[in-house]
Write a protein that holds these residues in place. Structure first.
Motif, mmCIF file in Angstrom:
data_model
loop_
_atom_site.group_PDB
_atom_site.id
_atom_site.type_symbol
_atom_site.label_atom_id
_atom_site.label_comp_id
_atom_site.label_asym_id
_atom_site.label_seq_id
_atom_site.Cartn_x
_atom_site.Cartn_y
_atom_site.Cartn_z
ATOM 1 N N TYR A 199 0.886 -1.156 0.000
ATOM 2 C CA TYR A 199 0.000 0.000 0.000
ATOM 3 C C TYR A 199 0.930 1.214 0.000
ATOM 4 O O TYR A 199 1.812 1.300 0.855
ATOM 5 C CB TYR A 199 -0.895 0.031 1.231
ATOM 6 C CG TYR A 199 -2.084 -0.890 1.170
ATOM 7 C CD1 TYR A 199 -3.054 -0.872 2.151
ATOM 8 C CD2 TYR A 199 -2.244 -1.805 0.130
ATOM 9 C CE1 TYR A 199 -4.151 -1.711 2.106
ATOM 10 C CE2 TYR A 199 -3.334 -2.658 0.078
ATOM 11 C CZ TYR A 199 -4.288 -2.602 1.067
ATOM 12 O OH TYR A 199 -5.359 -3.443 1.024
ATOM 13 N N PHE A 221 1.709 5.510 -0.451
ATOM 14 C CA PHE A 221 1.134 6.820 -0.135
ATOM 15 C C PHE A 221 2.130 7.920 -0.504
ATOM 16 O O PHE A 221 3.337 7.716 -0.491
ATOM 17 C CB PHE A 221 0.846 6.941 1.376
ATOM 18 C CG PHE A 221 0.016 5.839 1.962
ATOM 19 C CD1 PHE A 221 0.595 4.635 2.343
ATOM 20 C CD2 PHE A 221 -1.350 5.998 2.153
ATOM 21 C CE1 PHE A 221 -0.161 3.611 2.892
ATOM 22 C CE2 PHE A 221 -2.114 4.985 2.704
ATOM 23 C CZ PHE A 221 -1.524 3.795 3.074
ATOM 24 N N TYR A 239 2.663 12.018 0.796
ATOM 25 C CA TYR A 239 2.287 13.102 1.684
ATOM 26 C C TYR A 239 3.113 14.327 1.316
ATOM 27 O O TYR A 239 4.244 14.214 0.838
ATOM 28 C CB TYR A 239 2.555 12.742 3.146
ATOM 29 C CG TYR A 239 1.583 11.756 3.749
ATOM 30 C CD1 TYR A 239 1.713 10.387 3.524
ATOM 31 C CD2 TYR A 239 0.521 12.189 4.531
ATOM 32 C CE1 TYR A 239 0.821 9.476 4.068
ATOM 33 C CE2 TYR A 239 -0.381 11.296 5.086
ATOM 34 C CZ TYR A 239 -0.222 9.941 4.851
ATOM 35 O OH TYR A 239 -1.117 9.050 5.397
ATOM 36 N N LEU A 264 2.379 17.040 7.975
ATOM 37 C CA LEU A 264 2.196 16.393 6.684
ATOM 38 C C LEU A 264 0.725 16.324 6.319
ATOM 39 O O LEU A 264 -0.138 16.154 7.184
ATOM 40 C CB LEU A 264 2.771 14.973 6.710
ATOM 41 C CG LEU A 264 4.274 14.822 6.509
ATOM 42 C CD1 LEU A 264 5.049 15.342 7.683
ATOM 43 C CD2 LEU A 264 4.629 13.363 6.223
ATOM 44 N N PHE A 322 -1.967 14.385 3.532
ATOM 45 C CA PHE A 322 -2.155 13.286 2.593
ATOM 46 C C PHE A 322 -2.414 13.821 1.184
ATOM 47 O O PHE A 322 -3.205 14.751 0.995
ATOM 48 C CB PHE A 322 -3.342 12.457 3.073
ATOM 49 C CG PHE A 322 -3.802 11.399 2.122
ATOM 50 C CD1 PHE A 322 -4.870 11.631 1.277
ATOM 51 C CD2 PHE A 322 -3.182 10.171 2.080
ATOM 52 C CE1 PHE A 322 -5.314 10.648 0.407
ATOM 53 C CE2 PHE A 322 -3.619 9.187 1.216
ATOM 54 C CZ PHE A 322 -4.690 9.429 0.376
ATOM 55 N N LYS A 341 -3.058 7.801 -2.553
ATOM 56 C CA LYS A 341 -2.653 6.456 -2.159
ATOM 57 C C LYS A 341 -2.926 5.466 -3.284
ATOM 58 O O LYS A 341 -3.828 5.687 -4.117
ATOM 59 C CB LYS A 341 -3.402 6.010 -0.898
ATOM 60 C CG LYS A 341 -4.905 5.891 -1.084
ATOM 61 C CD LYS A 341 -5.591 5.548 0.222
ATOM 62 C CE LYS A 341 -7.108 5.511 0.043
ATOM 63 N NZ LYS A 341 -7.817 5.303 1.335
ATOM 64 N N ILE A 371 -3.791 1.377 -3.740
ATOM 65 C CA ILE A 371 -4.156 0.137 -3.051
ATOM 66 C C ILE A 371 -4.093 -0.993 -4.073
ATOM 67 O O ILE A 371 -3.195 -1.818 -4.060
ATOM 68 C CB ILE A 371 -5.556 0.248 -2.423
ATOM 69 C CG1 ILE A 371 -5.654 1.524 -1.591
ATOM 70 C CG2 ILE A 371 -5.867 -0.985 -1.595
ATOM 71 C CD1 ILE A 371 -7.057 1.889 -1.208
ATOM 72 N N PHE A 387 6.905 13.354 0.812
ATOM 73 C CA PHE A 387 7.278 12.078 1.406
ATOM 74 C C PHE A 387 6.496 10.951 0.759
ATOM 75 O O PHE A 387 5.272 11.010 0.660
ATOM 76 C CB PHE A 387 6.981 12.063 2.906
ATOM 77 C CG PHE A 387 7.866 12.942 3.728
ATOM 78 C CD1 PHE A 387 7.489 14.240 4.028
ATOM 79 C CD2 PHE A 387 9.072 12.464 4.209
ATOM 80 C CE1 PHE A 387 8.309 15.057 4.789
ATOM 81 C CE2 PHE A 387 9.900 13.274 4.974
ATOM 82 C CZ PHE A 387 9.511 14.575 5.257
ATOM 83 N N ARG A 447 3.195 0.628 3.195
ATOM 84 C CA ARG A 447 2.773 -0.329 4.221
ATOM 85 C C ARG A 447 2.741 -1.709 3.575
ATOM 86 O O ARG A 447 2.196 -1.887 2.499
ATOM 87 C CB ARG A 447 1.410 0.024 4.777
ATOM 88 C CG ARG A 447 0.801 -1.072 5.641
ATOM 89 C CD ARG A 447 -0.538 -0.652 6.183
ATOM 90 N NE ARG A 447 -0.384 0.130 7.403
ATOM 91 C CZ ARG A 447 -1.191 1.130 7.726
ATOM 92 N NH1 ARG A 447 -2.179 1.463 6.933
ATOM 93 N NH2 ARG A 447 -1.014 1.777 8.862
ATOM 94 N N VAL A 466 3.332 2.294 8.907
ATOM 95 C CA VAL A 466 3.703 2.938 7.655
ATOM 96 C C VAL A 466 5.161 3.387 7.757
ATOM 97 O O VAL A 466 5.564 3.973 8.748
ATOM 98 C CB VAL A 466 2.787 4.152 7.396
ATOM 99 C CG1 VAL A 466 3.260 4.924 6.183
ATOM 100 C CG2 VAL A 466 1.348 3.686 7.214
ATOM 101 N N PHE A 476 8.119 5.704 6.128
ATOM 102 C CA PHE A 476 8.285 6.886 5.284
ATOM 103 C C PHE A 476 9.682 6.937 4.683
ATOM 104 O O PHE A 476 10.658 6.473 5.285
ATOM 105 C CB PHE A 476 8.061 8.150 6.111
ATOM 106 C CG PHE A 476 6.616 8.428 6.427
ATOM 107 C CD1 PHE A 476 6.003 7.827 7.510
ATOM 108 C CD2 PHE A 476 5.868 9.294 5.648
ATOM 109 C CE1 PHE A 476 4.671 8.058 7.808
ATOM 110 C CE2 PHE A 476 4.534 9.541 5.935
ATOM 111 C CZ PHE A 476 3.940 8.931 7.013
#
Lengths: 115, 116
Positions: free
Chosen positions: B32, B34, B36, B44, B46, B49, B51, B90, B94, B104, B106
């Motif tokens: 997963y 992401f 940010y 930060l 969001f 993302k 999936i 960033f 996950r 998570v 980073f």
């Protein structure tokens, strides 16, 4: 919108002091996190909590402890502050219902300087 | 163990030009992913993302990211950069392979500077 509030934007403490960093979220999130952010190292997870009175160690828990007595509040404690704990500390929260792809909501951060 | 690499400390781009911020990841299972963004003196926020499904993910503020499984990459893109896009970005991942609550992870962040 979710609001994650960190009690102090800037904090200056002396070596050996006990330091409390407070974080409050207003969206009834189950999960809360403490990260520290350092240039060149990014964000590193210190501790997280997925329920009241529950806590889990992250990647760098040494020298830190946490407390979660109420769902909305997650405190980071530096038992005896040291200069290498000078950093930006970020609190975050997320809802368990969105796991595993839930997004994190961050506070604005606390810049801690330990002299 | 999961990890994320952001190979560029800083990316400079002229306003109006397309931008790319690079990210590669390593996980043992399905990722997963992401992105940010952190504006000066802020926490930060969001952006987007990935999936499953479409490899091109659209997010906030006109940003999109392309998932490439064979190259284990998740690069952030925008067709036309704005000065207001200047910030720290960033990438995060996950990994669900290990079970339990997985944190998570980073990357170290990439500073984007959009030049007027």
């Amino acid at each position: 919108d979710v609001k994650v509030t960190q009690s102090s934007r800037y904090l200056v403490k002396r070596t050996g002091e006990k330091v409390f960093l407070e974080c409050v979220q207003d969206m009834d999130h189950e999960n809360m996190f403490w990260y520290r952010q350092d240039p060149g190292l990014g964000l590193r997870l210190i501790y997280f909590s997925y329920d009241v009175k529950m806590k889990e160690k992250g990647d760098i828990p040494e020298g830190y402890s946490v407390s979660r007595e109420k769902k909305e509040r997650f405190s980071l404690i530096l038992e005896s502050a040291s200069t290498n704990q000078t950093s930006m500390y970020l609190c975050a929260s997320s809802t368990r219902g969105g796991w595993p792809n839930e997004k994190l909501f961050f506070g604005s951060g606390t810049q801690l300087s330990v002299l | 163990a999961q990890s994320v690499a952001q190979p560029e400390d800083q990316v400079n781009v002229a306003e109006g030009n397309p931008l790319t911020v690079k990210c590669t990841y390593s996980v043992s299972g399905n990722p997963y992913l992401f992105w940010y963004v952190q504006y000066p003196n802020r926490g930060l926020q969001f952006l987007l993302k990935y999936i499953t499904g479409d490899n091109l993910v659209k997010g906030s503020y006109g940003f999109e990211a392309e998932f490439n499984k064979s190259q284990t990459s998740f690069h952030l893109k925008k067709p036309s950069a704005l000065v207001s896009d200047s910030a720290l970005y960033f990438c995060a991942v996950r990994d669900l392979e290990s079970g339990g609550y997985q944190k998570v992870t980073f990357g170290i962040g990439t500073k984007l500077q959009v030049i007027p």
